[in-house]
Design a protein around this motif. Structure first.
Motif, PDB file in Angstrom:
ATOM      1  N   MET A   1       0.831  -1.198   0.000  1.00 52.29           N
ATOM      2  CA  MET A   1       0.000   0.000   0.000  1.00 52.29           C
ATOM      3  C   MET A   1       0.872   1.257   0.000  1.00 52.29           C
ATOM      4  N   GLU A   2       1.918   1.277   0.830  1.00 52.55           N
ATOM      5  CA  GLU A   2       2.815   2.431   0.860  1.00 52.55           C
ATOM      6  C   GLU A   2       3.530   2.606  -0.467  1.00 52.55           C
ATOM      7  N   LEU A   3       3.947   1.525  -1.073  1.00 48.84           N
ATOM      8  CA  LEU A   3       4.603   1.600  -2.374  1.00 48.84           C
ATOM      9  C   LEU A   3       3.683   2.251  -3.398  1.00 48.84           C
ATOM     10  N   ILE A   4       2.435   1.834  -3.429  1.00 48.18           N
ATOM     11  CA  ILE A   4       1.470   2.393  -4.377  1.00 48.18           C
ATOM     12  C   ILE A   4       1.210   3.867  -4.086  1.00 48.18           C
ATOM     13  N   VAL A   5       1.039   4.217  -2.817  1.00 47.27           N
ATOM     14  CA  VAL A   5       0.765   5.608  -2.441  1.00 47.27           C
ATOM     15  C   VAL A   5       1.929   6.507  -2.830  1.00 47.27           C
ATOM     16  N   PHE A   6       3.145   6.106  -2.511  1.00 48.91           N
ATOM     17  CA  PHE A   6       4.283   6.971  -2.795  1.00 48.91           C
ATOM     18  C   PHE A   6       4.620   7.014  -4.281  1.00 48.91           C
ATOM     19  N   LEU A   7       4.379   5.943  -5.007  1.00 47.34           N
ATOM     20  CA  LEU A   7       4.539   6.012  -6.458  1.00 47.34           C
ATOM     21  C   LEU A   7       3.519   6.984  -7.061  1.00 47.34           C
ATOM     22  N   SER A   8       2.317   6.987  -6.512  1.00 45.16           N
ATOM     23  CA  SER A   8       1.294   7.930  -6.967  1.00 45.16           C
ATOM     24  C   SER A   8       1.713   9.363  -6.682  1.00 45.16           C
ATOM     25  N   CYS A   9       2.348   9.594  -5.550  1.00 46.92           N
ATOM     26  CA  CYS A   9       2.850  10.939  -5.220  1.00 46.92           C
ATOM     27  C   CYS A   9       3.909  11.373  -6.223  1.00 46.92           C
ATOM     28  N   PHE A  10       4.821  10.474  -6.566  1.00 49.64           N
ATOM     29  CA  PHE A  10       5.832  10.798  -7.568  1.00 49.64           C
ATOM     30  C   PHE A  10       5.166  11.115  -8.910  1.00 49.64           C
TER      31      PHE A  10
ATOM     32  N   VAL B   1      13.766   1.499   1.173  1.00 48.38           N
ATOM     33  CA  VAL B   1      13.451   2.211   2.418  1.00 48.38           C
ATOM     34  C   VAL B   1      12.493   1.373   3.267  1.00 48.38           C
ATOM     35  N   ILE B   2      11.487   0.796   2.632  1.00 49.47           N
ATOM     36  CA  ILE B   2      10.524  -0.047   3.353  1.00 49.47           C
ATOM     37  C   ILE B   2      11.233  -1.261   3.957  1.00 49.47           C
ATOM     38  N   ARG B   3      12.179  -1.819   3.231  1.00 51.70           N
ATOM     39  CA  ARG B   3      12.946  -2.976   3.743  1.00 51.70           C
ATOM     40  C   ARG B   3      13.696  -2.613   5.011  1.00 51.70           C
ATOM     41  N   TYR B   4      14.344  -1.450   5.005  1.00 54.55           N
ATOM     42  CA  TYR B   4      15.060  -1.012   6.206  1.00 54.55           C
ATOM     43  C   TYR B   4      14.102  -0.734   7.361  1.00 54.55           C
ATOM     44  N   ALA B   5      12.921  -0.200   7.051  1.00 58.48           N
ATOM     45  CA  ALA B   5      11.947   0.107   8.101  1.00 58.48           C
ATOM     46  C   ALA B   5      11.385  -1.159   8.730  1.00 58.48           C
ATOM     47  N   ALA B   6      11.454  -2.279   8.020  1.00 57.63           N
ATOM     48  CA  ALA B   6      10.873  -3.531   8.506  1.00 57.63           C
ATOM     49  C   ALA B   6      11.591  -4.098   9.724  1.00 57.63           C
ATOM     50  N   VAL B   7      12.757  -3.568  10.059  1.00 56.01           N
ATOM     51  CA  VAL B   7      13.453  -4.062  11.253  1.00 56.01           C
ATOM     52  C   VAL B   7      12.747  -3.624  12.531  1.00 56.01           C
ATOM     53  N   HIS B   8      11.874  -2.635  12.426  1.00 48.70           N
ATOM     54  CA  HIS B   8      11.106  -2.180  13.585  1.00 48.70           C
ATOM     55  C   HIS B   8       9.907  -3.112  13.754  1.00 48.70           C
ATOM     56  N   THR B   9       9.933  -3.921  14.804  1.00 44.13           N
ATOM     57  CA  THR B   9       8.935  -4.973  14.939  1.00 44.13           C
ATOM     58  C   THR B   9       7.507  -4.505  15.171  1.00 44.13           C
ATOM     59  N   PRO B  10       7.243  -3.577  16.051  1.00 43.78           N
ATOM     60  CA  PRO B  10       5.834  -3.171  16.153  1.00 43.78           C
ATOM     61  C   PRO B  10       5.371  -2.560  14.829  1.00 43.78           C
ATOM     62  N   ILE B  11       4.220  -2.978  14.374  1.00 41.88           N
ATOM     63  CA  ILE B  11       3.764  -2.578  13.049  1.00 41.88           C
ATOM     64  C   ILE B  11       3.588  -1.075  12.924  1.00 41.88           C
ATOM     65  N   TYR B  12       3.206  -0.399  14.019  1.00 41.29           N
ATOM     66  CA  TYR B  12       3.044   1.052  13.933  1.00 41.29           C
ATOM     67  C   TYR B  12       4.398   1.745  13.740  1.00 41.29           C
TER      68      TYR B  12
ATOM     69  N   SER C   1       8.736   3.737   7.645  1.00 43.14           N
ATOM     70  CA  SER C   1       8.696   3.607   6.188  1.00 43.14           C
ATOM     71  C   SER C   1       8.086   4.847   5.552  1.00 43.14           C
ATOM     72  N   ALA C   2       7.102   5.459   6.193  1.00 39.73           N
ATOM     73  CA  ALA C   2       6.517   6.701   5.674  1.00 39.73           C
ATOM     74  C   ALA C   2       7.525   7.848   5.759  1.00 39.73           C
ATOM     75  N   VAL C   3       8.228   7.946   6.879  1.00 41.95           N
ATOM     76  CA  VAL C   3       9.251   8.989   7.022  1.00 41.95           C
ATOM     77  C   VAL C   3      10.333   8.812   5.953  1.00 41.95           C
ATOM     78  N   GLY C   4      10.774   7.587   5.769  1.00 41.03           N
ATOM     79  CA  GLY C   4      11.796   7.314   4.754  1.00 41.03           C
ATOM     80  C   GLY C   4      11.331   7.644   3.351  1.00 41.03           C
TER      81      GLY C   4
END
Length: 123
Positions: free
Chosen positions: A10-19, A52-63, A69-72
């Protein structure tokens, strides 16, 4: 893990749409027409956001994953705008729209490189 995957897509789609909204050309229309430069630049954006999303995935709590990932992705978006602004010799978007493969390639490398820097900072 399914929750992470769904949010990442979902984030990938949203940010691609922003670009897509900020570029002066329509990425997918240019790709459909065979514009290799647009394809390379768009591929770089996809790879950059995914990295960026891959790096953000190290944070275990989903929030935390969602926040980082959004900040990145926002930082990657800002870097793209800054790249366009700091290149006074020519307009990146116009060159890509005209099919300049060299500019599309450097745009891809900038997106991917910046995504690694952002990832190192958030990971």
């Amino acid at each position: 893990m399914i929750g992470y995957f769904s949010i990442a897509v979902m984030e990938l789609i949203v940010f691609l749409s922003c670009f897509e909204l900020v570029t002066k050309y329509r990425c997918w229309q240019e790709i459909k027409k065979g514009n290799v430069a647009a394809s390379i630049a768009t591929g770089g954006k996809i790879l950059g956001i995914s990295n960026v999303i891959r790096y953000a995935a190290v944070h275990t709590p989903i929030y935390e994953f969602m926040i980082w990932s959004a900040v990145g992705a926002v930082l990657l978006f800002a870097a793209y705008i800054l790249f366009e602004f700091l290149t006074p010799v020519f307009r990146i978007d116009e060159e890509i729209a005209n099919g300049n493969v060299a500019v599309g390639l450097i745009a891809m490398f900038v997106s991917v490189s910046v995504s690694f820097l952002i990832g190192a900072c958030i990971g």
